[in-house]
Design a protein around this motif. Sequence first.
Motif, mmCIF file in Angstrom:
data_model
loop_
_atom_site.group_PDB
_atom_site.id
_atom_site.type_symbol
_atom_site.label_atom_id
_atom_site.label_comp_id
_atom_site.label_asym_id
_atom_site.label_seq_id
_atom_site.Cartn_x
_atom_site.Cartn_y
_atom_site.Cartn_z
ATOM 1 N N ALA A 119 1.257 38.490 -21.031
ATOM 2 C CA ALA A 119 0.152 37.856 -21.888
ATOM 3 C C ALA A 119 1.036 37.135 -23.219
ATOM 4 C CB ALA A 119 -1.142 38.366 -22.398
ATOM 5 N N THR A 120 1.065 35.688 -23.593
ATOM 6 C CA THR A 120 1.745 35.561 -24.481
ATOM 7 C C THR A 120 0.955 34.723 -25.528
ATOM 8 O OG1 THR A 120 2.448 33.217 -23.686
ATOM 9 C CG2 THR A 120 3.854 35.081 -23.053
ATOM 10 N N CYS A 121 1.131 34.630 -26.843
ATOM 11 C CA CYS A 121 0.538 33.737 -27.791
ATOM 12 C C CYS A 121 1.549 33.794 -28.930
ATOM 13 C CB CYS A 121 -0.693 34.372 -28.541
ATOM 14 S SG CYS A 121 -0.650 36.095 -28.810
ATOM 15 N N ARG A 122 1.413 32.860 -30.040
ATOM 16 C CA ARG A 122 2.227 32.721 -31.185
ATOM 17 C C ARG A 122 2.501 34.068 -31.827
ATOM 18 N NH1 ARG A 122 0.106 27.369 -34.023
ATOM 19 N NH2 ARG A 122 -1.572 28.537 -33.197
ATOM 20 N N ASN A 123 1.102 34.846 -32.192
ATOM 21 C CA ASN A 123 1.357 36.039 -33.063
ATOM 22 C C ASN A 123 0.670 37.196 -32.246
ATOM 23 O OD1 ASN A 123 1.337 37.793 -35.111
ATOM 24 N ND2 ASN A 123 -0.309 37.018 -36.292
ATOM 25 N N PRO A 124 1.093 37.813 -31.414
ATOM 26 C CA PRO A 124 0.454 38.948 -30.800
ATOM 27 C C PRO A 124 -0.081 40.002 -31.674
ATOM 28 C CG PRO A 124 2.642 38.680 -29.792
ATOM 29 C CD PRO A 124 2.635 37.623 -31.016
ATOM 30 N N ASP A 125 0.748 40.259 -32.979
ATOM 31 C CA ASP A 125 0.256 41.401 -33.699
ATOM 32 C C ASP A 125 -1.004 40.753 -34.303
ATOM 33 O OD1 ASP A 125 2.422 42.939 -33.189
ATOM 34 O OD2 ASP A 125 3.380 41.876 -35.083
ATOM 35 N N GLY A 126 -1.393 39.671 -34.448
ATOM 36 C CA GLY A 126 -2.921 39.271 -34.917
ATOM 37 C C GLY A 126 -3.932 39.141 -33.801
ATOM 38 N N ALA A 127 -3.461 39.192 -32.571
ATOM 39 C CA ALA A 127 -4.518 38.853 -31.471
ATOM 40 C C ALA A 127 -5.272 40.157 -31.184
ATOM 41 C CB ALA A 127 -3.654 38.276 -30.355
ATOM 42 N N ALA A 128 -6.235 40.452 -32.130
ATOM 43 C CA ALA A 128 -6.921 41.829 -31.978
ATOM 44 C C ALA A 128 -7.629 41.834 -30.401
ATOM 45 C CB ALA A 128 -8.272 41.885 -32.977
ATOM 46 N N GLU A 129 -8.259 40.992 -29.822
ATOM 47 C CA GLU A 129 -8.787 40.997 -28.763
ATOM 48 C C GLU A 129 -7.749 41.313 -27.441
ATOM 49 O OE1 GLU A 129 -12.771 39.072 -25.916
ATOM 50 O OE2 GLU A 129 -11.974 38.160 -28.113
ATOM 51 N N LEU A 130 -7.024 40.746 -27.507
ATOM 52 C CA LEU A 130 -5.724 40.764 -26.863
ATOM 53 C C LEU A 130 -5.017 42.047 -26.720
ATOM 54 C CD1 LEU A 130 -4.197 39.221 -24.353
ATOM 55 C CD2 LEU A 130 -2.536 38.352 -26.065
ATOM 56 N N ARG A 131 -4.678 42.370 -27.866
ATOM 57 C CA ARG A 131 -4.167 43.723 -28.141
ATOM 58 C C ARG A 131 -5.267 44.971 -27.604
ATOM 59 N NH1 ARG A 131 0.263 43.946 -30.911
ATOM 60 N NH2 ARG A 131 -0.004 46.193 -31.188
ATOM 61 N N GLU A 132 -6.704 44.879 -27.610
ATOM 62 C CA GLU A 132 -7.359 45.790 -27.427
ATOM 63 C C GLU A 132 -7.427 45.843 -25.714
ATOM 64 O OE1 GLU A 132 -12.260 46.641 -27.306
ATOM 65 O OE2 GLU A 132 -11.309 45.041 -28.578
ATOM 66 N N LEU A 133 -7.278 44.667 -25.049
ATOM 67 C CA LEU A 133 -7.250 44.451 -23.715
ATOM 68 C C LEU A 133 -6.044 45.277 -23.055
ATOM 69 C CD1 LEU A 133 -8.752 43.213 -21.231
ATOM 70 C CD2 LEU A 133 -6.926 41.291 -21.546
ATOM 71 N N SER A 134 -4.952 44.948 -23.856
ATOM 72 C CA SER A 134 -3.572 45.756 -23.348
ATOM 73 C C SER A 134 -3.831 47.319 -23.572
ATOM 74 C CB SER A 134 -2.627 45.309 -24.470
ATOM 75 O OG SER A 134 -1.558 46.071 -24.151
ATOM 76 N N ALA A 135 -4.525 47.923 -24.729
ATOM 77 C CA ALA A 135 -4.759 49.147 -24.482
ATOM 78 C C ALA A 135 -5.530 49.836 -23.553
ATOM 79 C CB ALA A 135 -5.251 49.495 -25.794
ATOM 80 N N GLN A 136 -6.484 48.925 -23.103
ATOM 81 C CA GLN A 136 -7.663 49.477 -22.058
ATOM 82 C C GLN A 136 -6.873 49.466 -20.580
ATOM 83 O OE1 GLN A 136 -10.735 46.413 -22.429
ATOM 84 N NE2 GLN A 136 -11.570 47.295 -24.131
ATOM 85 N N HIS A 137 -5.870 48.569 -20.561
ATOM 86 C CA HIS A 137 -5.234 48.559 -19.348
ATOM 87 C C HIS A 137 -3.822 48.915 -19.536
ATOM 88 C CE1 HIS A 137 -8.478 46.457 -17.052
ATOM 89 N NE2 HIS A 137 -8.722 45.873 -18.332
ATOM 90 N N ALA A 138 -3.505 49.994 -20.033
ATOM 91 C CA ALA A 138 -2.360 50.516 -20.306
ATOM 92 C C ALA A 138 -1.312 50.192 -18.976
ATOM 93 C CB ALA A 138 -2.078 51.913 -20.716
ATOM 94 N N GLY A 139 -0.187 49.901 -19.343
ATOM 95 C CA GLY A 139 0.953 49.965 -18.195
ATOM 96 C C GLY A 139 0.714 48.609 -17.453
#
Length: 263
Positions: free
Chosen positions: A34-54
């Motif tokens: 998953a890509t975007c300009r600023n992953p650090d500021g993409a809270a919902e995307l980061r949460e999704l990543s944490a939910q589906h670790a790996g």
Amino acid sequence: MAAPVAFIQGASRGLGLAFCKHILKNKSPAVVIATCRNPDGAAELRELSAQHAGRVTLLGLDVNREEDIRAASEVVKKDFRRLDLLVNSSALLHPTGKGETSLRDVSAQGIISTLTTNTVGPLVMAKYFAPLLQKGGGGFGHQPEDKAKQHSGIIVNITAKVGSIGDNGLGGWYSYRMSKTALNMATRNLSIELGRGRPKVLCVSLHPGTLDTDLSRPYHKNVPKDKLFSTEHSVNYLMSIIDSLNISRTGKAYNWDGSELPW
């Protein structure tokens, strides 16, 4: 068989985020880049990543910068060695946030900015990621029994009905309409080049319907309630189309309901 790999460009919100959620929920064990300009500021995307670790890899990518695209392709080549699906979902209505209603509203910079995001970006994405799609395992779409007609990967460019010349009866929105019309031509060209020989990469443009997102929200008052879609609802339709794709359906534009959209 290795897990399918999906690359979603423009994944921090809206349609791109909904694609990530759908694939992670319904296409296990597929993995998502998953890509975007600023992953650090993409809270919902980061949460999704944490939910589906790996299963989720986050990358910074501005589709307006060719260097970002090239760098991302090198990371994918190194870490995954292939792709099965590329979805270009970033979109810009106009830098001002409003489509032009007349010639008085047209500016060179507005047109250039819109074309850069909506047309040039997806084409440059294809340039760098097509070699990885040609190494894919065909994990998305419908594979025929005839091996000569099987595909290795799929490129999906998110278009819009207003990009159809044949369907244009209202005018206006010069920059956005032109950018999506040009994107459709890029899709057609790509389908021809990447459909020659083997391995084959399918290329289609998909219209998601009118979405309840920031891009179209100012124009919702004229849209019937049953034709205003959540991003999740739209992606359900679009993934059904993607699941049915084969070489006979490449190089075309489709509405959310699967009907063919006239150029």
